[in-house]
Design an enzyme around this catalytic site. Sequence first.
Site, PDB file in Angstrom:
ATOM      1  CG  ASP A 249      -1.873   1.142   1.281  1.00 43.18           C
ATOM      2  OD1 ASP A 249      -3.025   0.946   0.865  1.00 43.18           O
ATOM      3  OD2 ASP A 249      -1.466   2.250   1.703  1.00 43.18           O
TER       4      ASP A 249
ATOM      5  CE1 TYR B  10       0.836   7.690   2.348  1.00 44.17           C
ATOM      6  CE2 TYR B  10       1.355   5.415   1.845  1.00 44.17           C
ATOM      7  CZ  TYR B  10       0.516   6.350   2.396  1.00 44.17           C
ATOM      8  OH  TYR B  10      -0.633   5.934   3.014  1.00 44.17           O
TER       9      TYR B  10
ATOM     10  CE  LYS C 128      -3.615   4.746   0.548  1.00 45.57           C
ATOM     11  NZ  LYS C 128      -2.211   4.552   0.893  1.00 45.57           N
TER      12      LYS C 128
ATOM     13  CG  HIS D 191      -4.270   9.900   0.245  1.00 48.32           C
ATOM     14  ND1 HIS D 191      -2.926   9.756   0.011  1.00 48.32           N
ATOM     15  CD2 HIS D 191      -4.437   9.575   1.544  1.00 48.32           C
ATOM     16  CE1 HIS D 191      -2.319   9.353   1.115  1.00 48.32           C
ATOM     17  NE2 HIS D 191      -3.216   9.247   2.061  1.00 48.32           N
TER      18      HIS D 191
ATOM     19  CG  LEU E 127      -0.706  -3.301  15.106  1.00 50.39           C
ATOM     20  CD1 LEU E 127       0.753  -3.581  14.769  1.00 50.39           C
ATOM     21  CD2 LEU E 127      -1.310  -4.490  15.841  1.00 50.39           C
TER      22      LEU E 127
ATOM     23  CB  SER F 280       6.494  -3.749  11.940  1.00 53.54           C
ATOM     24  OG  SER F 280       7.601  -4.075  12.750  1.00 53.54           O
TER      25      SER F 280
ATOM     26  NE  ARG G  91       7.761  -4.954  16.718  1.00 50.09           N
ATOM     27  CZ  ARG G  91       8.804  -4.846  17.533  1.00 50.09           C
ATOM     28  NH1 ARG G  91       9.037  -5.780  18.449  1.00 50.09           N
ATOM     29  NH2 ARG G  91       9.624  -3.820  17.452  1.00 50.09           N
TER      30      ARG G  91
ATOM     31  CG  ASN H  78       2.704  -7.457  12.466  1.00 50.72           C
ATOM     32  OD1 ASN H  78       2.575  -8.005  13.562  1.00 50.72           O
ATOM     33  ND2 ASN H  78       3.179  -6.228  12.347  1.00 50.72           N
TER      34      ASN H  78
HETATM   35  P1  A2P Z   1       8.049  -1.623  15.296  1.00 48.53           P
HETATM   36  O1  A2P Z   1       8.322  -0.900  14.007  1.00 48.53           O
HETATM   37  O2  A2P Z   1       9.185  -1.525  16.260  1.00 48.53           O
HETATM   38  O3  A2P Z   1       7.578  -3.043  15.073  1.00 48.53           O
HETATM   39  P2  A2P Z   1       0.359   0.837  13.395  1.00 48.53           P
HETATM   40  O4  A2P Z   1       0.519  -0.164  12.292  1.00 48.53           O
HETATM   41  O5  A2P Z   1      -0.944   0.741  14.111  1.00 48.53           O
HETATM   42  O6  A2P Z   1       0.674   2.249  12.944  1.00 48.53           O
HETATM   43  O7  A2P Z   1       1.457   0.484  14.524  1.00 48.53           O
HETATM   44  C1  A2P Z   1       2.811   0.594  14.266  1.00 48.53           C
HETATM   45  C2  A2P Z   1       3.565   0.524  15.557  1.00 48.53           C
HETATM   46  O8  A2P Z   1       3.330  -0.737  16.180  1.00 48.53           O
HETATM   47  C3  A2P Z   1       5.045   0.635  15.384  1.00 48.53           C
HETATM   48  O9  A2P Z   1       5.527   1.389  16.474  1.00 48.53           O
HETATM   49  C4  A2P Z   1       5.545  -0.807  15.463  1.00 48.53           C
HETATM   50  O10 A2P Z   1       6.849  -0.843  16.023  1.00 48.53           O
HETATM   51  C5  A2P Z   1       4.548  -1.450  16.370  1.00 48.53           C
HETATM   52  N1  A2P Z   1       4.278  -2.860  16.026  1.00 48.53           N
HETATM   53  C6  A2P Z   1       4.158  -3.405  14.804  1.00 48.53           C
HETATM   54  N2  A2P Z   1       3.843  -4.699  14.875  1.00 48.53           N
HETATM   55  C7  A2P Z   1       3.752  -4.994  16.187  1.00 48.53           C
HETATM   56  C8  A2P Z   1       3.452  -6.177  16.913  1.00 48.53           C
HETATM   57  N3  A2P Z   1       3.177  -7.321  16.301  1.00 48.53           N
HETATM   58  N4  A2P Z   1       3.457  -6.099  18.269  1.00 48.53           N
HETATM   59  C9  A2P Z   1       3.742  -4.940  18.900  1.00 48.53           C
HETATM   60  N5  A2P Z   1       4.036  -3.798  18.277  1.00 48.53           N
HETATM   61  C10 A2P Z   1       4.042  -3.811  16.935  1.00 48.53           C
END
Ligand code: A2P
Length: 280
Positions: free
Chosen positions: A44, A49, A74, A107, A186, A229, A234, A238
């Site tokens: 995406d 961006y 977008k 967008h 998240l 992330s 992660r 995810n």
């Molecule tokens: P990091 O980059 O260190 O993994 P969102 O997608 O809601 O914007 O959230 C992004 C934030 O959540 C980032 O700070 C990311 O940090 C963190 N994050 C991403 N995946 C996870 C996960 N599985 N568990 C906890 N924190 C996560």
Amino acid sequence: MEMVTLNDGNKIPAVGFGVFLIPNDGATYEAVTRALKAGYRHIDTAAAYFNEAEVGKAVKDSGIPREEIFITSKLWLQDYGYEAAKKGLETSLEKLGLDYVDLYLLHQPYGDVAGAWKALEEAKAEGKIRSIGVSNMTPKIWKEFVPQFATMPAVNQVECNPFFQQKELRALLAENDVKIEAYQPLGHGDETLLSHPDIVKLADKYGKNPGQIILRFEVQDGLIVLPKSTNPQRIAGNIDIFDFELSDGEMDSLRTLDTGKNGLVIGLVGIALGADAKHP
Ligand code: A2P
């Protein structure tokens, strides 16, 4: 990867990799390359961006057949209106190095929204876009613009997480089988969410991390999610949310975490004024 069927019959992977705020200094190329290796097949991006070219290069260099990767971009504010939107799309395609995008979104509602939408409808008919949708439309904005459209949007990409479940918007979109794409699924890393006892308890039960529980909840509830992330473990984790299922009772209890509030109203106003990109 689970696929979600859109109201135009096209299918979209339920989890996507978003590249908002990833710089175009090689970092986007690297991140998308890593995501594709980890198994993501949904990327995406957006004109705003400034990293479409690196997304396109990473997709090309991956050697994965184009039709196996779902790519969204977008249209940004300077390209609203019928003629401008046509040009905006061409610029996106050129930067991405693609003949078509799987999904193209308005967008942010701005200026001549109906004209821009008409341009997207025509591009869809010409095969330059497979599915068309919108982003950042609240129920009020949706009701203002969408009745003018000949084609129902396939998605509305908005902020959504367990503390802000968008229940009113979801009920409205469900009338036309429009899917929500959740950005910041998240809660933007909100610790009160990630360490919420109900979520931690489920993480322990299923041997997953709290983020995976949240994403599983959202996907099981019908959302398409775009978690962010920069951490390789992660990023891989995810999309590893399809080997367990939350019970009906667990889903119901997570639904009660909704507060009905988001923290981004000021960010949205700022971005509409071109002040600062605080949201995807
Ligand atoms: P990091 O980059 O260190 O993994 P969102 O997608 O809601 O914007 O959230 C992004 C934030 O959540 C980032 O700070 C990311 O940090 C963190 N994050 C991403 N995946 C996870 C996960 N599985 N568990 C906890 N924190 C996560």
